[in-house]
Motif scaffolding. Structure first.
Motif, PDB file in Angstrom:
ATOM      1  N   LEU A 150      -3.543   7.817  10.138  1.00 51.27           N
ATOM      2  CA  LEU A 150      -4.838   7.813   9.475  1.00 51.27           C
ATOM      3  C   LEU A 150      -5.734   8.863  10.131  1.00 51.27           C
ATOM      4  N   HIS A 151      -6.294   9.731   9.328  1.00 51.66           N
ATOM      5  CA  HIS A 151      -7.123  10.819   9.856  1.00 51.66           C
ATOM      6  C   HIS A 151      -8.568  10.334   9.967  1.00 51.66           C
ATOM      7  N   GLY A 178       7.131   5.087   9.553  1.00 53.31           N
ATOM      8  CA  GLY A 178       5.726   5.457   9.487  1.00 53.31           C
ATOM      9  C   GLY A 178       5.397   6.094   8.159  1.00 53.31           C
ATOM     10  N   THR A 179       4.129   6.058   7.793  1.00 57.15           N
ATOM     11  CA  THR A 179       3.669   6.687   6.549  1.00 57.15           C
ATOM     12  C   THR A 179       2.276   7.285   6.772  1.00 57.15           C
ATOM     13  N   VAL A 180       1.843   8.088   5.793  1.00 50.36           N
ATOM     14  CA  VAL A 180       0.478   8.610   5.770  1.00 50.36           C
ATOM     15  C   VAL A 180      -0.137   8.133   4.451  1.00 50.36           C
ATOM     16  N   PRO A 181      -0.834   6.996   4.462  1.00 49.63           N
ATOM     17  CA  PRO A 181      -1.296   6.386   3.208  1.00 49.63           C
ATOM     18  C   PRO A 181      -2.133   7.302   2.323  1.00 49.63           C
ATOM     19  N   VAL A 182      -2.891   8.241   2.918  1.00 55.46           N
ATOM     20  CA  VAL A 182      -3.729   9.095   2.074  1.00 55.46           C
ATOM     21  C   VAL A 182      -2.882   9.951   1.142  1.00 55.46           C
ATOM     22  N   TYR A 183      -1.651  10.318   1.569  1.00 52.88           N
ATOM     23  CA  TYR A 183      -0.765  11.069   0.663  1.00 52.88           C
ATOM     24  C   TYR A 183      -0.496  10.256  -0.596  1.00 52.88           C
ATOM     25  N   ASP A 184      -0.325   8.963  -0.381  1.00 53.44           N
ATOM     26  CA  ASP A 184       0.148   8.094  -1.453  1.00 53.44           C
ATOM     27  C   ASP A 184      -0.964   7.685  -2.406  1.00 53.44           C
ATOM     28  N   ALA A 185      -2.213   7.863  -1.988  1.00 53.57           N
ATOM     29  CA  ALA A 185      -3.311   7.343  -2.795  1.00 53.57           C
ATOM     30  C   ALA A 185      -3.353   7.958  -4.191  1.00 53.57           C
ATOM     31  N   VAL A 186      -3.303   9.287  -4.254  1.00 48.32           N
ATOM     32  CA  VAL A 186      -3.358   9.959  -5.557  1.00 48.32           C
ATOM     33  C   VAL A 186      -2.143   9.574  -6.394  1.00 48.32           C
ATOM     34  N   ILE A 187      -0.973   9.521  -5.760  1.00 47.12           N
ATOM     35  CA  ILE A 187       0.267   9.196  -6.476  1.00 47.12           C
ATOM     36  C   ILE A 187       0.234   7.750  -6.969  1.00 47.12           C
ATOM     37  N   HIS A 188      -0.211   6.831  -6.098  1.00 45.22           N
ATOM     38  CA  HIS A 188      -0.215   5.406  -6.445  1.00 45.22           C
ATOM     39  C   HIS A 188      -1.130   5.122  -7.633  1.00 45.22           C
ATOM     40  N   TYR A 189      -2.321   5.698  -7.601  1.00 48.15           N
ATOM     41  CA  TYR A 189      -3.293   5.410  -8.655  1.00 48.15           C
ATOM     42  C   TYR A 189      -3.163   6.345  -9.851  1.00 48.15           C
ATOM     43  N   GLN A 190      -2.437   7.475  -9.691  1.00 46.31           N
ATOM     44  CA  GLN A 190      -2.291   8.456 -10.760  1.00 46.31           C
ATOM     45  C   GLN A 190      -3.658   8.894 -11.297  1.00 46.31           C
ATOM     46  N   ARG A 191      -4.546   9.211 -10.320  1.00 39.80           N
ATOM     47  CA  ARG A 191      -5.884   9.682 -10.678  1.00 39.80           C
ATOM     48  C   ARG A 191      -6.226  10.869  -9.799  1.00 39.80           C
ATOM     49  N   ASP A 192      -7.118  11.701 -10.285  1.00 36.07           N
ATOM     50  CA  ASP A 192      -7.569  12.838  -9.506  1.00 36.07           C
ATOM     51  C   ASP A 192      -8.265  12.368  -8.231  1.00 36.07           C
ATOM     52  N   LEU A 193      -8.170  13.200  -7.209  1.00 33.52           N
ATOM     53  CA  LEU A 193      -8.673  12.847  -5.880  1.00 33.52           C
ATOM     54  C   LEU A 193     -10.146  12.448  -5.905  1.00 33.52           C
ATOM     55  N   ASN A 194     -10.963  13.190  -6.660  1.00 31.72           N
ATOM     56  CA  ASN A 194     -12.406  12.939  -6.613  1.00 31.72           C
ATOM     57  C   ASN A 194     -12.826  11.653  -7.316  1.00 31.72           C
ATOM     58  N   THR A 195     -11.882  11.015  -8.048  1.00 27.65           N
ATOM     59  CA  THR A 195     -12.212   9.749  -8.728  1.00 27.65           C
ATOM     60  C   THR A 195     -11.875   8.532  -7.879  1.00 27.65           C
ATOM     61  N   ILE A 237      -8.427   2.244   1.239  1.00 26.65           N
ATOM     62  CA  ILE A 237      -8.167   1.108   2.122  1.00 26.65           C
ATOM     63  C   ILE A 237      -7.094   0.202   1.523  1.00 26.65           C
ATOM     64  N   ASP A 238      -7.122   0.033   0.210  1.00 27.24           N
ATOM     65  CA  ASP A 238      -6.120  -0.816  -0.446  1.00 27.24           C
ATOM     66  C   ASP A 238      -4.711  -0.238  -0.294  1.00 27.24           C
ATOM     67  N   VAL A 239      -4.587   1.084  -0.264  1.00 20.33           N
ATOM     68  CA  VAL A 239      -3.272   1.688  -0.064  1.00 20.33           C
ATOM     69  C   VAL A 239      -2.774   1.443   1.365  1.00 20.33           C
ATOM     70  N   VAL A 240      -3.686   1.434   2.324  1.00 22.88           N
ATOM     71  CA  VAL A 240      -3.293   1.082   3.694  1.00 22.88           C
ATOM     72  C   VAL A 240      -2.712  -0.329   3.716  1.00 22.88           C
ATOM     73  N   ARG A 241      -3.381  -1.241   3.024  1.00 21.07           N
ATOM     74  CA  ARG A 241      -2.870  -2.617   2.968  1.00 21.07           C
ATOM     75  C   ARG A 241      -1.511  -2.661   2.273  1.00 21.07           C
ATOM     76  N   LEU A 242      -1.354  -1.924   1.190  1.00 26.38           N
ATOM     77  CA  LEU A 242      -0.079  -1.896   0.479  1.00 26.38           C
ATOM     78  C   LEU A 242       1.049  -1.458   1.404  1.00 26.38           C
ATOM     79  N   HIS A 243       0.824  -0.409   2.180  1.00 25.97           N
ATOM     80  CA  HIS A 243       1.862   0.075   3.091  1.00 25.97           C
ATOM     81  C   HIS A 243       2.171  -0.960   4.170  1.00 25.97           C
ATOM     82  N   ALA A 244       1.151  -1.643   4.646  1.00 23.63           N
ATOM     83  CA  ALA A 244       1.375  -2.706   5.621  1.00 23.63           C
ATOM     84  C   ALA A 244       2.214  -3.825   5.009  1.00 23.63           C
ATOM     85  N   GLU A 245       1.899  -4.194   3.774  1.00 24.88           N
ATOM     86  CA  GLU A 245       2.655  -5.237   3.068  1.00 24.88           C
ATOM     87  C   GLU A 245       4.093  -4.792   2.806  1.00 24.88           C
TER      88      GLU A 245
END
Length: 424
Positions: A151-152, A111-128, A135-143
């Motif tokens: 998912l919260h 299992g994973t929590v995709p929202v954790y990975d979003a900032v790390i994956h894109y290497q961008r600040d949360l508000n950007t 949603i794309d990170v959810v797909r990445l984890h599924a792939e």
């Protein structure tokens, strides 16, 4: 449709249930079998209150503890100790290689929590980040082959108003929930996991990914247990559960958190009612707030009560909870505590075969057969080590250094056999 899948057959065999029982419970949503079609090495397990209580182990690197080799040691230790699921909660570095290594090599559910990975994956600040980014990170984890995603989805604009009203002592203690709350606060937008839930369901259905509806508002202290914020979110999760079922997506619902012992049974009943019997996945619950360093015990107490009253899946808690990233020994200790809680609950629920090991242990103890006792231990290595380190001084291999020849079992065995009972 009456179809019995290979996964259902595997679960039925493990659970001493019929294949039709498993099929029926999965069809009703009362049991789930998290099994991404890309996770080829999976040792399939089912999750449901009528099945054996399952254990999840949280692992993953952080900025201060970033050795993936150590995390893999924890994974293998967890699998060897019987954990049925591993959640990768990594929050630092390139997370994808470790995640794909898990789904290619680890037989436990991942299992994973995709929202954790979003900032790390894109290497961008949360508000950007945009809703599409999440949603794309959810797909990445599924792939990548993960079997379930937390998912919260139940946190929305109303929740922000409730938290800002200041009625809670600990506000939000969910890491994923806090990230969504922060993103919504900074952007003024609705929770993307709530707003685009149907799109997420399409992804999960495509890859056979189970959704674990995260409890962003779980109580982080006893004072916040079973409050309006927690129950309000649970009502939304119940609505989302029905929406997922209509799209043939399997659902688990996550639950508290810190809960006094006298409220645990009621929490389980409320979840069963509001979420229509969907499997309940609980963190703990922790029954007191004052035991840092021993929270594996506070969680085991709460977990046993929760599982006895219907929780299906226990997220382990280690001695490092609230203090640090757990090390290998912390992981081991946390797993054993959770396994004890799960097993005790299964016995109390009267599940088929749940007490068999206990009955075998009783037979071995009656015979003072130590080698046979090791076969029925949850943690035989620790049991052996304790006995070996404090062996009797005299040659009394049938007893231990606690009682020696005063051993009650030895005395009764000799008395029943008509033998002399030598003490001195």
């Amino acid at each position: 449709m009456g179809i019995i899948t290979p996964e259902m057959k595997a679960v039925a065999k493990k659970e001493n249930r019929t294949e039709e029982e498993i099929r029926g419970w999965v069809a009703e949503g009362k049991a789930v079998i998290p099994a991404n079609k890309l996770h080829k090495c999976l040792d399939t397990n089912g999750v449901g209150s009528m099945l054996k209580t399952k254990i999840n182990v949280n692992l993953g690197v952080s900025r201060d503890c970033k050795d993936y080799d150590v995390e893999m040691q924890k994974v293998m230790s967890a699998v060897n100790l019987g954990a049925e699921a591993i959640m990768d909660l990594s929050s630092h570095g390139n997370t994808e290689p470790f995640r794909t290594k898990l789904t290619h090599e680890c037989p436990a559910m991942i299992g994973t929590v995709p929202v954790y990975d979003a900032v790390i994956h894109y290497q961008r600040d949360l508000n950007t980040l945009t809703a599409k980014d999440f949603i794309d990170v959810v797909r990445l984890h599924a792939e990548n082959g993960v079997d379930f995603v937390t998912l919260h989805c139940g946190l929305n604009r109303k929740t922000i108003e409730e938290i800002r009203s200041g009625k809670r002592k600990m506000n939000i203690v969910s890491r994923g929930g806090s990230l969504i709350f922060a993103w919504m606060s900074m952007t003024g937008q609705e929770n993307p996991f709530y707003e685009y839930f149907d799109e997420i369901l399409d992804i999960c259905r495509e890859y056979d990914v189970t959704i674990s509806l995260g409890d962003a508002c779980r109580p982080g202290c006893l004072a916040d247990a079973t409050d309006a914020t927690q129950i309000g979110e649970l009502i939304r999760l119940g609505e989302l559960t029905e929406r997922a079922w209509k799209k043939d997506v399997q659902v688990m619902v996550e639950g508290p958190g810190h809960v006094p012992m006298d409220q645990i049974a009621a929490n389980m009943k409320v979840e069963q009612t509001i979420c229509h019997g969907a499997p309940f996945y609980v963190l703990g619950p922790l029954v007191t707030d004052i035991a840092p360093g021993y929270d594996h015990i506070t969680a085991a107490i709460g977990g046993a009560i929760a599982a006895m009253h219907g929780a299906a899946f226990l997220c382990y808690v280690t001695p490092a909870e609230h203090l640090a990233l757990p090390n290998v020994e912390d992981v081991r200790t946390g797993i054993i505590a959770s396994k004890i809680a799960a097993h005790a609950a299964d016995i109390a629920k009267g599940l088929p075969g749940a007490r068999d090991m206990d009955d075998h242990m009783a037979d071995a103890r009656r015979k003072l057969d130590w080698e046979e006792q090791w076969n029925y231990c949850l943690d035989p290595e620790t049991a052996k080590a304790i006995r070996a380190s404090r062996a009797p001084e005299d040659d009394h291999s049938d007893t231990c250094s606690m009682c020696g020849k005063f051993c009650a079992v030895r005395s009764i065995n000799k008395a029943l056999a008509g033998e002399m009972i030598d003490i001195l």
